[in-house]
Write a protein that holds these residues in place. Structure first.
Motif, PDB file in Angstrom:
ATOM      1  N   GLY A  75      42.733  -3.629 -10.106  1.00 52.85           N
ATOM      2  CA  GLY A  75      42.437  -3.317 -11.505  1.00 52.85           C
ATOM      3  C   GLY A  75      43.650  -2.777 -12.229  1.00 52.85           C
ATOM      4  N   TYR A  76      44.367  -1.887 -11.584  1.00 49.53           N
ATOM      5  CA  TYR A  76      45.565  -1.287 -12.166  1.00 49.53           C
ATOM      6  C   TYR A  76      46.585  -2.364 -12.550  1.00 49.53           C
ATOM      7  CZ  TYR A  76      49.594   1.779 -12.781  1.00 49.53           C
ATOM      8  OH  TYR A  76      50.681   2.443 -13.302  1.00 49.53           O
ATOM      9  N   LEU A  77      46.717  -3.360 -11.706  1.00 46.41           N
ATOM     10  CA  LEU A  77      47.678  -4.436 -11.956  1.00 46.41           C
ATOM     11  C   LEU A  77      47.121  -5.527 -12.871  1.00 46.41           C
ATOM     12  CD1 LEU A  77      49.207  -4.754  -8.378  1.00 46.41           C
ATOM     13  CD2 LEU A  77      50.254  -3.712 -10.413  1.00 46.41           C
ATOM     14  N   GLY A  78      45.875  -5.368 -13.326  1.00 46.54           N
ATOM     15  CA  GLY A  78      45.290  -6.325 -14.261  1.00 46.54           C
ATOM     16  C   GLY A  78      44.932  -7.653 -13.629  1.00 46.54           C
ATOM     17  N   MET A  79      44.548  -7.627 -12.383  1.00 43.03           N
ATOM     18  CA  MET A  79      44.209  -8.867 -11.682  1.00 43.03           C
ATOM     19  C   MET A  79      42.828  -9.363 -12.093  1.00 43.03           C
ATOM     20  SD  MET A  79      45.981  -8.093  -8.025  1.00 43.03           S
ATOM     21  CE  MET A  79      45.744  -9.741  -7.417  1.00 43.03           C
ATOM     22  N   ASP A  80      42.494 -10.542 -11.630  1.00 44.86           N
ATOM     23  CA  ASP A  80      41.279 -11.252 -12.009  1.00 44.86           C
ATOM     24  C   ASP A  80      40.000 -10.535 -11.561  1.00 44.86           C
ATOM     25  OD1 ASP A  80      39.868 -13.609 -12.996  1.00 44.86           O
ATOM     26  OD2 ASP A  80      39.486 -14.035 -10.875  1.00 44.86           O
ATOM     27  N   PHE A  81      39.069 -10.373 -12.502  1.00 44.57           N
ATOM     28  CA  PHE A  81      37.792  -9.731 -12.225  1.00 44.57           C
ATOM     29  C   PHE A  81      36.986 -10.498 -11.186  1.00 44.57           C
ATOM     30  CE2 PHE A  81      33.285 -10.341 -13.008  1.00 44.57           C
ATOM     31  CZ  PHE A  81      32.792  -9.081 -12.739  1.00 44.57           C
ATOM     32  N   SER A  82      36.898 -11.815 -11.325  1.00 43.77           N
ATOM     33  CA  SER A  82      36.014 -12.587 -10.446  1.00 43.77           C
ATOM     34  C   SER A  82      36.468 -12.523  -8.990  1.00 43.77           C
ATOM     35  CB  SER A  82      35.873 -14.033 -10.913  1.00 43.77           C
ATOM     36  OG  SER A  82      37.122 -14.678 -10.889  1.00 43.77           O
ATOM     37  N   LEU A  83      37.774 -12.530  -8.777  1.00 46.00           N
ATOM     38  CA  LEU A  83      38.293 -12.402  -7.417  1.00 46.00           C
ATOM     39  C   LEU A  83      37.960 -11.015  -6.855  1.00 46.00           C
ATOM     40  CD1 LEU A  83      39.911 -13.666  -5.119  1.00 46.00           C
ATOM     41  CD2 LEU A  83      41.977 -12.768  -6.183  1.00 46.00           C
ATOM     42  N   ALA A  84      38.153  -9.989  -7.653  1.00 51.67           N
ATOM     43  CA  ALA A  84      37.821  -8.628  -7.226  1.00 51.67           C
ATOM     44  C   ALA A  84      36.332  -8.518  -6.919  1.00 51.67           C
ATOM     45  CB  ALA A  84      38.216  -7.616  -8.299  1.00 51.67           C
ATOM     46  N   ASN A  85      35.515  -9.132  -7.755  1.00 49.47           N
ATOM     47  CA  ASN A  85      34.066  -9.096  -7.544  1.00 49.47           C
ATOM     48  C   ASN A  85      33.685  -9.789  -6.238  1.00 49.47           C
ATOM     49  OD1 ASN A  85      31.368  -8.440  -8.502  1.00 49.47           O
ATOM     50  ND2 ASN A  85      31.129 -10.643  -8.791  1.00 49.47           N
ATOM     51  N   ASP A  86      34.336 -10.908  -5.938  1.00 47.17           N
ATOM     52  CA  ASP A  86      34.082 -11.614  -4.678  1.00 47.17           C
ATOM     53  C   ASP A  86      34.437 -10.734  -3.479  1.00 47.17           C
ATOM     54  OD1 ASP A  86      33.218 -13.836  -6.058  1.00 47.17           O
ATOM     55  OD2 ASP A  86      35.092 -14.964  -5.773  1.00 47.17           O
ATOM     56  N   HIS A  87      35.580 -10.058  -3.566  1.00 48.98           N
ATOM     57  CA  HIS A  87      35.989  -9.169  -2.471  1.00 48.98           C
ATOM     58  C   HIS A  87      35.039  -7.976  -2.340  1.00 48.98           C
ATOM     59  CE1 HIS A  87      39.568 -11.368  -1.587  1.00 48.98           C
ATOM     60  NE2 HIS A  87      40.069 -11.197  -2.792  1.00 48.98           N
ATOM     61  N   ALA A  88      34.637  -7.424  -3.470  1.00 49.30           N
ATOM     62  CA  ALA A  88      33.691  -6.308  -3.450  1.00 49.30           C
ATOM     63  C   ALA A  88      32.388  -6.747  -2.791  1.00 49.30           C
ATOM     64  CB  ALA A  88      33.427  -5.804  -4.867  1.00 49.30           C
ATOM     65  N   ASN A  89      31.951  -7.947  -3.116  1.00 45.12           N
ATOM     66  CA  ASN A  89      30.715  -8.469  -2.550  1.00 45.12           C
ATOM     67  C   ASN A  89      30.842  -8.703  -1.045  1.00 45.12           C
ATOM     68  OD1 ASN A  89      27.978  -9.387  -2.912  1.00 45.12           O
ATOM     69  ND2 ASN A  89      28.772 -11.438  -2.492  1.00 45.12           N
ATOM     70  N   ALA A 107      33.358  -0.344  -9.699  1.00 35.63           N
ATOM     71  CA  ALA A 107      33.684   0.827 -10.522  1.00 35.63           C
ATOM     72  C   ALA A 107      35.119   1.267 -10.234  1.00 35.63           C
ATOM     73  CB  ALA A 107      32.694   1.961 -10.249  1.00 35.63           C
ATOM     74  N   SER A 108      35.544   1.144  -8.984  1.00 40.68           N
ATOM     75  CA  SER A 108      36.926   1.473  -8.627  1.00 40.68           C
ATOM     76  C   SER A 108      37.894   0.494  -9.293  1.00 40.68           C
ATOM     77  CB  SER A 108      37.106   1.449  -7.105  1.00 40.68           C
ATOM     78  OG  SER A 108      36.329   2.454  -6.513  1.00 40.68           O
ATOM     79  N   PHE A 109      37.528  -0.776  -9.329  1.00 38.50           N
ATOM     80  CA  PHE A 109      38.343  -1.783 -10.004  1.00 38.50           C
ATOM     81  C   PHE A 109      38.509  -1.419 -11.479  1.00 38.50           C
ATOM     82  CE2 PHE A 109      38.492  -5.664 -12.605  1.00 38.50           C
ATOM     83  CZ  PHE A 109      39.613  -6.293 -12.096  1.00 38.50           C
TER      84      PHE A 109
END
Length: 182
Positions: free
Chosen positions: A114-128, A151-153
């Protein structure tokens, strides 16, 4: 203080709601990754240290997820044995360290993404994927856990945006002077 810890503090990770820089999970992470972080910084000194932190956290996440998935059956059997032998009310006295490490690393990793402004969908996949792995080994609601990870993202994204806006708010001439005379 290690460079790894220093970089994490510089990006505000200690403000993460579920993060404790003095926790056993952070110490385990640092013990396992300080030397790698130092080697990467030495090998690629021109790259931002936050990108190195992301790489080290990516590696740590892959390893933690792999351990949790690999030991799935054994952990389930242990939980069942604990419940049968000591009862469910005493079962909470036992901690699944690999699961705790995965959760901790996932929070930190998603924060940096999140800090680096990376893609939401990729982060969501990893979170899942982390939430699903932890759901199997612990009795947790995977959707609630995924939401906590995300929320951390978002906290990281907010911190990163604040950092960028602060950086942009400086006057260009002042920045030129700083670069020339620093």
């Amino acid at each position: 203080m290690s460079n790894l810890t220093q970089v994490a503090i510089e990006i505000g990770i200690e403000n993460l709601d579920v993060f404790d820089i003095h926790s056993p999970q952070w110490q385990t992470f640092c013990d396992s990754n300080d030397a790698l972080f130092e080697r990467v910084i030495t090998a690629k000194p021109d790259k931002a240290h936050t990108h190195h932190l992301l790489g080290v956290l990516t590696k740590a996440h892959i390893e933690a997820l792999s351990r949790v998935e690999k030991h799935h059956d054994a952990v389930q059997a242990m939980h069942q044995a604990l419940e049968q032998n000591v009862g469910s009310h005493h079962q909470n006295n036992f901690h699944y360290q690999d699961g705790e490490q995965l959760a901790f690393v996932t929070h930190a990793w998603l924060y940096v993404q999140g800090y680096l402004g990376m893609d939401f969908s990729l982060a969501n996949d990893h979170a899942n994927s982390s939430a699903q792995a932890l759901k199997v080994n612990q009795e947790v609601d995977a959707q609630a856990l995924r939401s906590q990870f995300m929320a951390s993202f978002y906290q990281g994204k907010e911190q990163g945006n604040a950092h960028l806006s602060h950086k942009k708010s400086s006057h260009p001439i002042l920045e030129w002077f700083k670069k020339r005379f620093h």
